[in-house]
Motif scaffolding. Structure first.
Motif, PDB file in Angstrom:
ATOM      1  N   VAL A 122       0.836  -1.201   0.000  1.00 52.33           N
ATOM      2  CA  VAL A 122       0.000   0.000   0.000  1.00 52.33           C
ATOM      3  C   VAL A 122       0.872   1.253   0.000  1.00 52.33           C
ATOM      4  O   VAL A 122       0.516   2.267  -0.613  1.00 52.33           O
ATOM      5  N   ARG A 125       1.863   1.749  -3.489  1.00 54.49           N
ATOM      6  CA  ARG A 125       0.739   2.283  -4.262  1.00 54.49           C
ATOM      7  C   ARG A 125       0.669   3.800  -4.161  1.00 54.49           C
ATOM      8  O   ARG A 125       0.319   4.477  -5.141  1.00 54.49           O
ATOM      9  N   ALA A 150      -2.125   5.769   3.148  1.00 51.34           N
ATOM     10  CA  ALA A 150      -1.794   4.342   3.181  1.00 51.34           C
ATOM     11  C   ALA A 150      -2.305   3.711   4.468  1.00 51.34           C
ATOM     12  O   ALA A 150      -2.855   2.605   4.455  1.00 51.34           O
TER      13      ALA A 150
END
Length: 219
Positions: A122, A125, A150
């Motif tokens: 995450v 990401r 996140a």
């Protein structure tokens, strides 16, 4: 017919002689992006605190995913926050002595599901895969806010509640954060976002304007 995931009925909050929220009736559908706007002191943050189960109303009802929150114990309210809601604040509220990765994993810890790989994924990401070992003091404001996002996403919440998430960011980082919210919306997440930024509000499905603790009916 769309499902209502957040609903307030006559929601009122008083602090002594001050009434920041006065009889708010509002519904938010699953997957909807709602922006809450209004001048300082209009009740926006108080509203978000109640929607996130961080506070309780003085009067009225708040129904979250079909459950009247007034019936929940404090322990149950904590569980709701952990399992259903991702919170993003203007002030980052990161633990200063924990790395970016550890701050995200802390949210997993409270959810009793620690997974380093998920936390790294995450952070990657949100563009921080190369910064996972950095402390908050070693990150820019935009990077810290991305750690917050996140952290809010790590437990896969269906609802994202955000209080001025771009308020402390420069234009470049504001754009990055906005793109994340657009992605979350496209994935079907429900978003309720408090903002002063009219540009940010243009991406919402609907704008709710508060004025003196009430919904401005001419909005």
């Amino acid at each position: 017919m769309a499902k209502i995931v957040l609903e307030t009925r006559g929601l009122t909050k008083r602090f002594g002689s001050v009434t920041p929220l006065d009889g708010i009736d509002m519904q938010v559908e699953v997957g909807e992006w709602v922006a809450i706007m209004g001048p300082s002191g209009s009740g926006k943050t108080t509203m978000l605190n109640i929607l996130s189960c961080l506070d309780t109303p003085s009067e009225g009802e708040y129904i979250l995913d079909g459950v009247a929150t007034a019936t929940l114990s404090e322990k149950e309210r904590v569980t709701v926050r952990r399992e259903k809601i991702g919170l993003v604040f203007q002030q980052f509220h990161l633990v200063p002595y924990l790395t970016a990765l550890e701050n995200v994993m802390l949210a997993q810890y409270y959810h009793s599901m620690i997974d380093r790989n998920d936390a790294e994924e995450v952070l990657t990401r949100v563009g921080l895969g190369h910064r996972i070992g950095h402390l908050p003091s070693q990150l820019s404001g935009g990077e810290q806010q991305r750690v917050c996002i996140a952290r809010a996403l790590i437990n896969q919440p269906a609802i994202i509640l955000a209080d001025e998430p771009t308020g402390n960011l420069d234009e470049a980082n504001e754009g990055i954060v906005l793109d994340f919210f657009k992605e979350l919306h496209a994935e079907g997440r429900t978003i309720v976002l408090v903002t002063h930024n009219p540009e940010l509000a243009t991406f919402a499905d609907r704008v709710v304007r508060l004025q003196h603790g009430r919904i401005a009916r001419n909005a």
